[in-house]
Design a protein around this motif. Sequence first.
Motif, PDB file in Angstrom:
ATOM      1  N   VAL A   1       0.841  -1.195   0.000  1.00 53.33           N
ATOM      2  CA  VAL A   1       0.000   0.000   0.000  1.00 53.33           C
ATOM      3  C   VAL A   1       0.873   1.241   0.000  1.00 53.33           C
ATOM      4  CG1 VAL A   1      -1.572   1.377   1.427  1.00 53.33           C
ATOM      5  CG2 VAL A   1      -1.995  -1.056   1.114  1.00 53.33           C
ATOM      6  N   ALA A   2       0.520   2.221  -0.823  1.00 50.42           N
ATOM      7  CA  ALA A   2       1.229   3.501  -0.847  1.00 50.42           C
ATOM      8  C   ALA A   2       0.390   4.548  -0.134  1.00 50.42           C
ATOM      9  CB  ALA A   2       1.503   3.942  -2.272  1.00 50.42           C
ATOM     10  N   ASP A   3       0.955   5.123   0.905  1.00 47.27           N
ATOM     11  CA  ASP A   3       0.365   6.318   1.511  1.00 47.27           C
ATOM     12  C   ASP A   3       0.983   7.489   0.782  1.00 47.27           C
ATOM     13  OD1 ASP A   3      -1.000   8.039   3.177  1.00 47.27           O
ATOM     14  OD2 ASP A   3       0.529   8.000   4.734  1.00 47.27           O
ATOM     15  N   THR A   4       0.164   8.336   0.208  1.00 46.67           N
ATOM     16  CA  THR A   4       0.677   9.374  -0.699  1.00 46.67           C
ATOM     17  C   THR A   4       0.415  10.768  -0.151  1.00 46.67           C
ATOM     18  OG1 THR A   4      -1.388   9.531  -1.925  1.00 46.67           O
ATOM     19  CG2 THR A   4       0.172   7.869  -2.652  1.00 46.67           C
ATOM     20  N   PRO A   5       1.237  11.756  -0.555  1.00 45.82           N
ATOM     21  CA  PRO A   5       0.981  13.124  -0.116  1.00 45.82           C
ATOM     22  C   PRO A   5      -0.424  13.576  -0.492  1.00 45.82           C
ATOM     23  CG  PRO A   5       3.110  12.958  -1.207  1.00 45.82           C
ATOM     24  CD  PRO A   5       2.412  11.646  -1.432  1.00 45.82           C
ATOM     25  N   GLY A   6      -1.101  14.214   0.427  1.00 52.26           N
ATOM     26  CA  GLY A   6      -2.450  14.706   0.135  1.00 52.26           C
ATOM     27  C   GLY A   6      -2.404  15.830  -0.878  1.00 52.26           C
ATOM     28  N   PHE A   7      -3.412  15.891  -1.721  1.00 46.83           N
ATOM     29  CA  PHE A   7      -3.473  16.981  -2.699  1.00 46.83           C
ATOM     30  C   PHE A   7      -4.921  17.175  -3.122  1.00 46.83           C
ATOM     31  CE2 PHE A   7      -2.314  13.045  -4.815  1.00 46.83           C
ATOM     32  CZ  PHE A   7      -3.251  12.924  -5.814  1.00 46.83           C
ATOM     33  N   SER A   8      -5.230  18.365  -3.568  1.00 41.69           N
ATOM     34  CA  SER A   8      -6.610  18.653  -3.958  1.00 41.69           C
ATOM     35  C   SER A   8      -6.712  19.231  -5.365  1.00 41.69           C
ATOM     36  CB  SER A   8      -7.247  19.630  -2.956  1.00 41.69           C
ATOM     37  OG  SER A   8      -6.469  20.798  -2.842  1.00 41.69           O
ATOM     38  N   ALA A   9      -5.578  19.514  -6.013  1.00 42.98           N
ATOM     39  CA  ALA A   9      -5.603  20.053  -7.378  1.00 42.98           C
ATOM     40  C   ALA A   9      -5.282  18.944  -8.361  1.00 42.98           C
ATOM     41  CB  ALA A   9      -4.603  21.189  -7.509  1.00 42.98           C
ATOM     42  N   LEU A  10      -6.233  18.603  -9.205  1.00 39.97           N
ATOM     43  CA  LEU A  10      -6.027  17.549 -10.186  1.00 39.97           C
ATOM     44  C   LEU A  10      -6.400  18.075 -11.565  1.00 39.97           C
ATOM     45  CD1 LEU A  10      -7.799  16.058  -7.542  1.00 39.97           C
ATOM     46  CD2 LEU A  10      -6.574  14.199  -8.620  1.00 39.97           C
ATOM     47  N   GLU A  11      -5.430  18.067 -12.472  1.00 37.62           N
ATOM     48  CA  GLU A  11      -5.685  18.568 -13.814  1.00 37.62           C
ATOM     49  C   GLU A  11      -5.733  17.410 -14.810  1.00 37.62           C
ATOM     50  OE1 GLU A  11      -3.011  19.935 -11.956  1.00 37.62           O
ATOM     51  OE2 GLU A  11      -4.384  21.433 -11.168  1.00 37.62           O
ATOM     52  N   PHE A  12      -6.496  17.618 -15.884  1.00 35.42           N
ATOM     53  CA  PHE A  12      -6.663  16.577 -16.897  1.00 35.42           C
ATOM     54  C   PHE A  12      -5.659  16.752 -18.035  1.00 35.42           C
ATOM     55  CE2 PHE A  12     -11.177  17.175 -15.302  1.00 35.42           C
ATOM     56  CZ  PHE A  12     -11.128  16.083 -14.447  1.00 35.42           C
ATOM     57  N   HIS A  13      -4.377  16.804 -17.682  1.00 35.82           N
ATOM     58  CA  HIS A  13      -3.358  17.093 -18.689  1.00 35.82           C
ATOM     59  C   HIS A  13      -3.313  16.051 -19.800  1.00 35.82           C
ATOM     60  CE1 HIS A  13      -1.900  20.504 -16.582  1.00 35.82           C
ATOM     61  NE2 HIS A  13      -1.412  19.837 -15.545  1.00 35.82           N
ATOM     62  N   ASP A  14      -3.506  14.790 -19.464  1.00 38.64           N
ATOM     63  CA  ASP A  14      -3.299  13.707 -20.431  1.00 38.64           C
ATOM     64  C   ASP A  14      -4.597  13.108 -20.966  1.00 38.64           C
ATOM     65  OD1 ASP A  14      -0.511  13.901 -20.122  1.00 38.64           O
ATOM     66  OD2 ASP A  14      -0.622  12.716 -18.278  1.00 38.64           O
ATOM     67  N   ILE A  15      -5.731  13.735 -20.665  1.00 32.81           N
ATOM     68  CA  ILE A  15      -7.020  13.184 -21.095  1.00 32.81           C
ATOM     69  C   ILE A  15      -7.585  14.030 -22.234  1.00 32.81           C
ATOM     70  CG2 ILE A  15      -9.383  12.635 -20.366  1.00 32.81           C
ATOM     71  CD1 ILE A  15      -8.272  12.179 -17.558  1.00 32.81           C
ATOM     72  N   GLU A  16      -7.923  13.376 -23.336  1.00 34.41           N
ATOM     73  CA  GLU A  16      -8.469  14.070 -24.496  1.00 34.41           C
ATOM     74  C   GLU A  16      -9.998  14.030 -24.466  1.00 34.41           C
ATOM     75  OE1 GLU A  16      -6.453  15.769 -26.249  1.00 34.41           O
ATOM     76  OE2 GLU A  16      -4.643  14.903 -25.370  1.00 34.41           O
ATOM     77  N   GLU A  17     -10.608  14.892 -25.302  1.00 35.43           N
ATOM     78  CA  GLU A  17     -12.073  15.009 -25.317  1.00 35.43           C
ATOM     79  C   GLU A  17     -12.762  13.669 -25.547  1.00 35.43           C
ATOM     80  OE1 GLU A  17     -13.553  18.125 -27.920  1.00 35.43           O
ATOM     81  OE2 GLU A  17     -11.697  19.249 -27.635  1.00 35.43           O
ATOM     82  N   GLU A  18     -12.265  12.889 -26.521  1.00 35.97           N
ATOM     83  CA  GLU A  18     -12.925  11.631 -26.862  1.00 35.97           C
ATOM     84  C   GLU A  18     -12.736  10.555 -25.783  1.00 35.97           C
ATOM     85  OE1 GLU A  18      -8.913  11.797 -29.034  1.00 35.97           O
ATOM     86  OE2 GLU A  18     -10.614  13.150 -28.644  1.00 35.97           O
ATOM     87  N   GLN A  19     -11.761  10.769 -24.900  1.00 33.08           N
ATOM     88  CA  GLN A  19     -11.494   9.791 -23.843  1.00 33.08           C
ATOM     89  C   GLN A  19     -12.395  10.006 -22.630  1.00 33.08           C
ATOM     90  OE1 GLN A  19      -7.448   9.903 -22.404  1.00 33.08           O
ATOM     91  NE2 GLN A  19      -7.573   7.915 -21.413  1.00 33.08           N
ATOM     92  N   LEU A  20     -12.800  11.257 -22.393  1.00 32.57           N
ATOM     93  CA  LEU A  20     -13.551  11.574 -21.177  1.00 32.57           C
ATOM     94  C   LEU A  20     -14.834  10.754 -21.016  1.00 32.57           C
ATOM     95  CD1 LEU A  20     -13.688  13.344 -18.624  1.00 32.57           C
ATOM     96  CD2 LEU A  20     -14.984  15.015 -19.977  1.00 32.57           C
ATOM     97  N   PRO A  21     -15.684  10.593 -22.056  1.00 31.22           N
ATOM     98  CA  PRO A  21     -16.908   9.806 -21.856  1.00 31.22           C
ATOM     99  C   PRO A  21     -16.636   8.372 -21.418  1.00 31.22           C
ATOM    100  CG  PRO A  21     -16.988  11.000 -23.945  1.00 31.22           C
ATOM    101  CD  PRO A  21     -15.590  11.129 -23.430  1.00 31.22           C
ATOM    102  N   LEU A  22     -15.476   7.832 -21.780  1.00 28.52           N
ATOM    103  CA  LEU A  22     -15.130   6.464 -21.409  1.00 28.52           C
ATOM    104  C   LEU A  22     -14.762   6.354 -19.930  1.00 28.52           C
ATOM    105  CD1 LEU A  22     -12.885   5.584 -24.503  1.00 28.52           C
ATOM    106  CD2 LEU A  22     -15.325   5.104 -24.186  1.00 28.52           C
TER     107      LEU A  22
END
Length: 293
Positions: free
Chosen positions: A214-235
Amino acid sequence: MAEGKIIKALSGFYYVLSDGEIIQCRGRGVFRKHKITPLVGDHVVFQANSKTDGYIMEVCERKNELIRPPIANVDQAILVFSAVEPDFSPVLLDRFLVLIEAKDIQPIIVVNKMDLLDDEIRSTIETYINDYRQIGYDVIETSTVTKSGIEKLLPYLEGRISVFAGQSGVGKSSLLNALRPDLQLKTNDISTHLGRGKHTTRHVELMEVGGGLVADTPGFSALEFHDIEEEQLPLCFPEFRERSHECKFRGCTHIAEPKCAVRKALEAGEIPAYRYDHYVSFMEEIKERKPRY
């Protein structure tokens, strides 16, 4: 040469678990030239003259990788959200879910701090929980104070690499301490001034918990969709994905096209309105993203 798995990366050193022993390694100098960055979770080939003097010679092919947190070969993501303190955020949960779905990682939703709910808020939280279960997600309700629901998490961890992720202050470290008390991970209360938790986890580390890693990871609240394209989002929305074959147009974006099965389900109350609203706002965000060259 030997093989193993990186379980911790800290200050330029990589700690490799191999045959029950942990070997401290550095990366090969050529890695920087070829822009190879070993990640926690990587399966690697290394050579070492002692437990503190090893060199990683090769990073094996990854099945997936995350940037925030930086970790590879994850089987599932335990997305920890608090019912209150900080308040449950379906839009933040949906952001996490999209990023996890896009990486083909199995998400498990944990709603923590259930012991803090009054009757009015409990009704709202239970509605959200039922919505996500209806979509098909596994949702576990927990309390690290009463220990309720903790045991339900253990079967999910066995034999898998799991990443615990979520906002600061939701109780990720407290959950891990409840699952394995000898870890004694540092926890901090919520800052009443800021309304969020202080960061208590500073680096990514794989720990043995419940028969898995198990990885305990640094907390964060900002998540950007840098690598997700329009056609991928509905999937990345399972309830959209399963209805898309019923849409009139192939590649339907479920926003303006006629005879859209997703919007029909929305109007029938089969898809929560807030999930659809989040989808539309995420799509706008991706469309407005500056192109990368």
